[in-house]
Design an enzyme around this catalytic site. Structure first.
Site, PDB file in Angstrom:
ATOM      1  N   CYS A  25      -7.225 -35.164 -53.544  1.00 13.30           N
ATOM      2  CA  CYS A  25      -6.515 -34.985 -54.895  1.00 13.30           C
ATOM      3  C   CYS A  25      -4.909 -34.739 -54.402  1.00 13.30           C
ATOM      4  CB  CYS A  25      -7.080 -34.191 -55.820  1.00 13.30           C
ATOM      5  SG  CYS A  25      -8.681 -34.225 -55.818  1.00 13.30           S
ATOM      6  N   ASP A 262      -6.754 -41.880 -56.698  1.00  7.82           N
ATOM      7  CA  ASP A 262      -6.070 -41.124 -55.579  1.00  7.82           C
ATOM      8  C   ASP A 262      -6.640 -40.980 -54.253  1.00  7.82           C
ATOM      9  OD1 ASP A 262      -8.029 -39.535 -56.779  1.00  7.82           O
ATOM     10  OD2 ASP A 262      -6.785 -37.899 -57.212  1.00  7.82           O
TER      11      ASP A 262
END
Length: 454
Positions: A25, A262
């Site tokens: 992330c 992501d």
């Protein structure tokens, strides 16, 4: 995601070889924002010690050089709504009053992903949300604020172009679908790929130590798979609502819209019931869709595009010149149908990550997480740098070469012969071939700006 496919894929460009340079992330999002590899923006993992949203190494320089700052300087109205960086909003990272440079309107999730019972910084003021679906479900709140931003921007600032980011945590854990989608995929299971529940003894510690999944772990993994799909139904609704708002305000045909993620995710591959952060295809491949003025409809491009390319691409779409300090390069002209010679575009890129395990654990005696925590697997020797090569053509190389930097361990896969990365061939590979890969990897792991684009 029928709305997303109809509105994005069928009306724009699909990049079939889109990747992230770090499959987790905070580092990946930081690369999206800055256009830089992690060794140039300093956010190495999801921890404050790893510079995720840290006040010193992140906020002092990289955060002041995101695509938002450049696009705002170009006269755009800017708004960000959703998850920002995992450590954002805590006292150690500046608190909820910290609004990152470049954003006029701001709603940033404080901390990690949640769907209910969370706090956000709404233009610097803490806003608390509970567990009422209609008022609090986070994906829908992001959609509501995004629509409001479009309406206000066109009404209050009719002469200004705008930049909007809708950053949903979905389908991130805790994988909570909206009530109407809670049972949509009940009874389904994740794809049983050739490397699903495959025990690999030739891989690094984190993977090698995984046991064959028993029924409990398989059921837990499949439940998460179904719930992840359920959360994406709300993302699909968000996409539809944003398109409706753009259409109703007369801005749709004059707006570029980018859809991506992501990182990828594992759902049982190599016996890992659910996680990312590994250097394998299911971790590093992502969707990348773009539509807008001059973008051909229903087109597929096969060039390598990366998360570090998004910042320079957005700046180019806004009419600006991407700064030389960015490691990525704009794919805007490619998306518009531009001809690119193979020698003019990358055929390889860097993949790297710094594990956040504690040194005293060392992963020699670290226990494998229990079934309810299996997505939190990480350790200090999950630190690696890799060279992913994708040259195209019948004779082009399609491979990944990895060095696990604190364990003196290596992995090498020929993806043309072994697309599911079942067999680590480092022991049988030609030494001269490996030396060339190592030399190129050593170059990229130290590159900056223009040298990363060569």
């Amino acid at each position: 995601m029928a709305k997303t496919r109809k509105l994005m894929t069928e009306q724009g460009v699909f990049f079939s070889n889109a990747f992230v340079s770090t499959p987790i992330c905070c580092p990946s999002c930081s690369s999206y924002l800055t256009g830089n590899y992690i060794h140039n923006h300093s956010a190495l993992n999801n921890s404050i010690a790893g510079n995720c949203a840290a006040t010193d190494d992140w906020q002092s320089v990289p955060e002041k050089r995101t695509y938002a700052t450049y696009i705002k300087e170009a006269g755009y109205r800017t708004g960000y709504f959703g998850k920002y960086l995992n450590q954002y909003g805590f006292n150690k990272t500046g608190g909820p009053g910290h609004i990152p440079p470049g954003w006029d309107d701001w709603m940033g999730l404080i901390g990690i992903s949640k769907y209910y019972d969370y706090l956000v910084s709404f233009n610097g003021v803490v806003e608390k949300h509970g567990n009422d679906y209609h008022a609090d479900y986070f994906t829908d709140l992001i959609a509501n604020r995004s629509v409001e931003f479009i309406q206000n921007a066109t009404k209050l600032h009719p002469d200004d172009p705008f930049l909007l980011v809708a950053a949903t945590p979905a389908p991130h854990g805790p994988f909570t679908p909206a009530p109407q989608y809670a049972d949509t995929y009940a009874g389904m299971h994740s794809p049983r790929t050739p490397n699903w529940n495959h025990h690999s003894k030739d891989k690094h510690w984190v993977v090698k130590e995984q046991a064959i999944m028993d029924d409990q772990r398989i059921n837990a993994s499949d439940t998460i798979f179904c719930n992840r799909w359920g959360t994406l139904r709300s993302v699909n609704d968000l996409v539809g609502r944003v398109f409706d708002a753009l259409n109703q305000t007369g801005k749709l045909e004059n707006t570029y819209i980018l859809y991506s993620s992501d990182h990828g995710f594992q759902m049982g591959q190599f016996c890992i019931p659910g996680d990312k952060r590994e250097p394998y295809e299911h971790d590093i491949r992502i969707p990348m869709l773009l539509r807008g003025p001059g973008i051909p409809a229903n087109e597929t491009r096969h060039e390598i595009v990366l998360n570090i390319d998004v910042a320079p691409s957005l700046i180019a779409m806004s009419g600006g010149e991407p700064p030389a300090s960015m490691d990525g390069r704009s794919f805007f002209e490619i998306a518009r149908g531009g001809k690119v010679e193979p020698s003019e575009w990358r055929t390889d890129f860097l993949v790297d990550y710094h594990g956040e395990g504690k040194p005293q654990c060392g992963c020699v005696t670290c226990p494998i997480p229990p079934p309810d925590k299996f997505h939190e697997i990480d350790c200090s020797n999950n630190t690696y740098v890799c060279l992913r090569t994708l040259e195209g053509g019948a004779d082009g190389r399609d491979s990944i070469y990895c060095e696990f930097t604190d364990t003196n361990f290596y992995e090498y896969y020929n993806l043309k012969k072994d697309p599911w990365q079942l067999t680590n061939i480092i022991g049988s590979a030609d030494a001269g071939e490996v030396d060339k890969l190592k030399t190129r990897l050593d170059y990229l792991r130290k590159c900056q700006g223009e040298s990363c684009r060569k």
